[in-house]
Design a protein around this motif. Structure first.
Motif, PDB file in Angstrom:
ATOM      1  N   ALA A   1      -1.296  -3.786   6.932  1.00 47.22           N
ATOM      2  CA  ALA A   1      -2.207  -3.026   6.094  1.00 47.22           C
ATOM      3  C   ALA A   1      -1.303  -1.492   5.463  1.00 47.22           C
ATOM      4  O   ALA A   1      -0.873  -1.071   6.477  1.00 47.22           O
ATOM      5  N   CYS A   2      -1.609  -1.388   4.240  1.00 46.99           N
ATOM      6  CA  CYS A   2      -1.226  -0.298   4.008  1.00 46.99           C
ATOM      7  C   CYS A   2      -1.969   0.647   3.133  1.00 46.99           C
ATOM      8  O   CYS A   2      -3.017   0.048   2.287  1.00 46.99           O
ATOM      9  N   GLY A   3      -2.262   1.770   3.813  1.00 47.79           N
ATOM     10  CA  GLY A   3      -3.277   2.694   3.368  1.00 47.79           C
ATOM     11  C   GLY A   3      -2.887   3.492   2.071  1.00 47.79           C
ATOM     12  O   GLY A   3      -3.808   4.629   1.964  1.00 47.79           O
ATOM     13  N   CYS A   4      -1.719   3.723   1.888  1.00 49.35           N
ATOM     14  CA  CYS A   4      -0.951   4.595   0.934  1.00 49.35           C
ATOM     15  C   CYS A   4      -1.853   4.458  -0.766  1.00 49.35           C
ATOM     16  O   CYS A   4      -2.110   3.068  -1.066  1.00 49.35           O
ATOM     17  N   SER A   5      -2.134   5.542  -1.113  1.00 54.60           N
ATOM     18  CA  SER A   5      -2.576   5.350  -2.444  1.00 54.60           C
ATOM     19  C   SER A   5      -1.511   5.231  -3.659  1.00 54.60           C
ATOM     20  O   SER A   5      -0.243   5.561  -3.178  1.00 54.60           O
TER      21      SER A   5
ATOM     22  N   PRO B   1      10.898   0.896  -5.244  1.00 51.64           N
ATOM     23  CA  PRO B   1      10.637   0.339  -4.174  1.00 51.64           C
ATOM     24  C   PRO B   1       9.764   1.195  -2.778  1.00 51.64           C
ATOM     25  O   PRO B   1       9.772   2.459  -2.849  1.00 51.64           O
ATOM     26  N   TYR B   2       8.623   0.564  -2.447  1.00 46.74           N
ATOM     27  CA  TYR B   2       7.688   0.968  -1.515  1.00 46.74           C
ATOM     28  C   TYR B   2       8.643   1.167   0.012  1.00 46.74           C
ATOM     29  O   TYR B   2       9.467   0.395   0.322  1.00 46.74           O
ATOM     30  N   PRO B   3       8.617   2.398   0.363  1.00 44.99           N
ATOM     31  CA  PRO B   3       9.450   2.971   1.333  1.00 44.99           C
ATOM     32  C   PRO B   3       9.119   2.430   2.646  1.00 44.99           C
ATOM     33  O   PRO B   3       9.726   2.566   3.596  1.00 44.99           O
ATOM     34  N   GLY B   4       7.887   1.611   2.941  1.00 49.07           N
ATOM     35  CA  GLY B   4       7.651   1.234   4.044  1.00 49.07           C
ATOM     36  C   GLY B   4       6.777   2.138   5.107  1.00 49.07           C
ATOM     37  O   GLY B   4       6.857   1.849   6.280  1.00 49.07           O
ATOM     38  N   THR B   5       6.372   3.099   4.645  1.00 49.67           N
ATOM     39  CA  THR B   5       5.345   4.106   5.140  1.00 49.67           C
ATOM     40  C   THR B   5       4.545   3.592   6.271  1.00 49.67           C
ATOM     41  O   THR B   5       4.272   4.042   7.204  1.00 49.67           O
ATOM     42  N   CYS B   6       3.657   2.338   5.820  1.00 45.16           N
ATOM     43  CA  CYS B   6       2.571   1.972   6.944  1.00 45.16           C
ATOM     44  C   CYS B   6       3.195   0.678   7.732  1.00 45.16           C
ATOM     45  O   CYS B   6       2.318   0.376   8.350  1.00 45.16           O
ATOM     46  N   ARG B   7       4.385   0.455   7.730  1.00 43.49           N
ATOM     47  CA  ARG B   7       5.004  -0.650   8.233  1.00 43.49           C
ATOM     48  C   ARG B   7       4.643  -0.886   9.601  1.00 43.49           C
ATOM     49  O   ARG B   7       4.375  -1.858  10.297  1.00 43.49           O
TER      50      ARG B   7
HETATM   51 ZN   LIG Z   1       1.522   2.597   3.124  1.00 41.73          ZN
END
Ligand SMILES: [Zn+2]
Length: 308
Positions: free
Chosen positions: A105-109, A126-132
């Protein structure tokens, strides 16, 4: 060979769709393949039943008949080639990926993702994988992302020649379900092409950049042999801007209302992308010969399937 014509009922058909139809049906007929019709109404906010009815009518008027899922199958009601009637299929395929630990799940806006992006690079970030590794639950107001590991995807684009893309660096982990609970284009296209047996995707060049990630997603879903791809030129509004559905000047409805014949519309579309010479004419019956006798390449890197 099975290819597909897969319009989104978010507007009326225009000359850009006619170019796609010419290439899809032309190549399919020249290669003894079949055309499947799929209504891509996965975007529930923008899709409208009246647009679907209009595009079915326009296809009938153009004289392009799908071999799989004819227009009558959609008019009859529920149809397994209409994406909004396939939600259980997407759900079960996503569950399969989840069970293998590939989805998080990714919670980023949107804004947070944009802020993380490197402003020195143009285009896609590219999405940096913050929520990985955040371990957020897969419910509520979150997007579902599939882990995309490093590695290249290569394919021989029948129109543009050999291509190599690197999905992890290009887009990062792919969203398959957005935070509003809607399945994304990338996911449903990969699922449908795989499960419907589409082995040759013929579409506009604006989607060429999505090919590597769709090949990857399909492989994660279990597809062993990727589809083949051909990305044809686009009808442009200007040198840099592609046609939009709001551009009434090229809408099929408007052209019909102004007295254009079917063959005039077909010829104009073909002319706009250089499939025929500026002064040439074309009828619907002459479309397969465009690909059988004089493949538009100059352009084809591998003409073998066309010259059987
Ligand atoms: Zn995220």
């Amino acid at each position: 060979m099975i290819t597909r014509f897969a319009p989104a009922p978010t507007g009326l058909l225009h000359l850009g769709h006619v170019v796609n139809a010419i290439c899809v049906w032309g190549l399919a007929r020249a290669m003894d393949g079949r055309v499947l019709l799929r209504i891509e109404d996965h975007d529930r906010q923008r899709s409208r039943p009246e647009y679907e009815r209009a595009l079915l009518d326009d296809l009938d008027w153009l004289g392009v008949a799908p071999d799989l899922y004819p227009t009558s199958a959609f008019r009859a009601g529920r149809c397994e080639s209409r994406q909004s009637d396939r939600l259980a299929v997407y759900e079960s395929n996503a569950r399969g990926l989840i069970a293998r630990g590939l989805v998080y799940a990714c919670g980023c806006s949107r804004r947070e993702i944009a802020q993380l992006a490197d402003p020195s690079t143009d285009g896609e970030h590219p999405y940096p994988g913050t929520c990985r590794d955040r371990g957020l639950p897969l419910d509520g107001d979150v997007a579902w992302r599939v882990r995309i590991d490093d590695g290249r995807e290569s394919f021989d684009d029948l129109w543009c020649g050999p291509q190599t893309q690197e999905p992890a660096g290009q887009c990062g982990d792919v969203v398959i379900r957005d935070r509003h609970g809607q399945w994304t284009y990338q996911f449903v296209a990969a699922v449908d092409d795989y499960l419907q047996g589409v082995d040759f995707v013929i579409r506009g060049r604006d989607l060429q950049g999505s090919t590597g990630r769709q090949i990857r997603l399909a492989r994660l879903l279990g597809r062993e042999r990727p589809a083949r791809f051909a990305h044809h030129p686009l009808v442009m509004q200007s040198a840099t801007q592609k046609l939009s559905k709001s551009d009434g000047a090229t809408g099929i409805r408007d052209l019909r209302a102004r007295g254009w014949t079917r063959d005039a519309v077909i010829a104009e579309a073909a002319r706009r992308v250089g499939l025929i010479a500026p002064a040439a004419t074309l009828s619907i019956d002459g479309v397969p010969a465009l690909f059988r006798d004089q493949p538009p390449r100059t352009t084809f890197s591998n003409p073998t399937p066309v010259h059987r």
